[in-house]
Write a protein that holds these residues in place. Structure first.
Motif, short mmCIF file in Angstrom:
data_model
loop_
_atom_site.label_atom_id
_atom_site.label_comp_id
_atom_site.label_asym_id
_atom_site.label_seq_id
_atom_site.Cartn_x
_atom_site.Cartn_y
_atom_site.Cartn_z
N GLN A 124 0.82 -1.21 0.00
CA GLN A 124 0.00 0.00 0.00
C GLN A 124 0.86 1.26 0.00
N GLY A 125 2.08 1.18 0.49
CA GLY A 125 3.00 2.31 0.47
C GLY A 125 2.59 3.48 1.33
N LYS A 183 4.48 7.74 -3.94
CA LYS A 183 4.71 6.34 -4.31
C LYS A 183 4.42 6.09 -5.79
N HIS A 184 3.67 6.96 -6.44
CA HIS A 184 3.33 6.78 -7.85
C HIS A 184 4.46 7.27 -8.77
N LEU A 198 11.30 -3.18 -3.92
CA LEU A 198 11.28 -4.37 -4.78
C LEU A 198 12.52 -4.45 -5.64
N ASP A 199 12.95 -3.33 -6.20
CA ASP A 199 14.16 -3.31 -7.03
C ASP A 199 15.39 -3.70 -6.23
N SER A 238 8.07 2.03 -0.94
CA SER A 238 7.32 0.90 -1.46
C SER A 238 6.13 1.40 -2.26
N ASN A 239 5.63 0.54 -3.13
CA ASN A 239 4.39 0.80 -3.85
C ASN A 239 3.76 -0.54 -4.22
N ARG A 240 2.72 -0.51 -5.01
CA ARG A 240 2.00 -1.75 -5.29
C ARG A 240 2.83 -2.79 -6.04
N ASP A 241 3.94 -2.39 -6.63
CA ASP A 241 4.81 -3.35 -7.32
C ASP A 241 5.37 -4.40 -6.37
#
Length: 100
Positions: free
Chosen positions: A43-44, A54-55, A62-63, A88-91
């Motif tokens: 959810q970030g 986050k967008h 993740l990276d 973080s984000n939805r990825d």
């Protein structure tokens, strides 16, 4: 010596994110240590709560986990809190599949 604090609870809505953001800002405000807040939630919300969009992330946690970039490349500085953030984000929902 470095210290690691982890805030976890399976139940939602108990203040985990709020606690993390405020703890990071409080520790950074003491000027006694460097602080890195790692947001592992898809959810970030800790990312957004730290003042980072986050967008608009070029790199996220993740990276770093998958070797797509180094830690320093993904880190952001929270102007509001005075600490470093691994956003973080939805990825991050793809992490389970990619890490297998």
């Amino acid at each position: 010596m470095a210290k690691v604090y982890a805030i976890a609870n399976q139940k939602g809505g108990v203040g985990k994110t709020t606690t993390c953001i405020n703890l990071a800002a409080s520790l950074a405000a003491t000027n006694r240590r460097k602080v890195l807040l790692i947001d592992l939630d898809p959810q970030g919300n800790a990312t957004m709560g730290s003042g980072v969009d986050k967008h608009a992330l070029e790199h996220s946690v993740l990276d770093v986990l998958t070797g797509g970039c180094g830690l320093l490349d993904a880190m952001h500085f929270s102007e509001h809190g005075g600490y470093q953030l691994l956003p973080s984000n939805r990825d991050v929902t793809a992490a389970e599949v990619e890490l297998l």
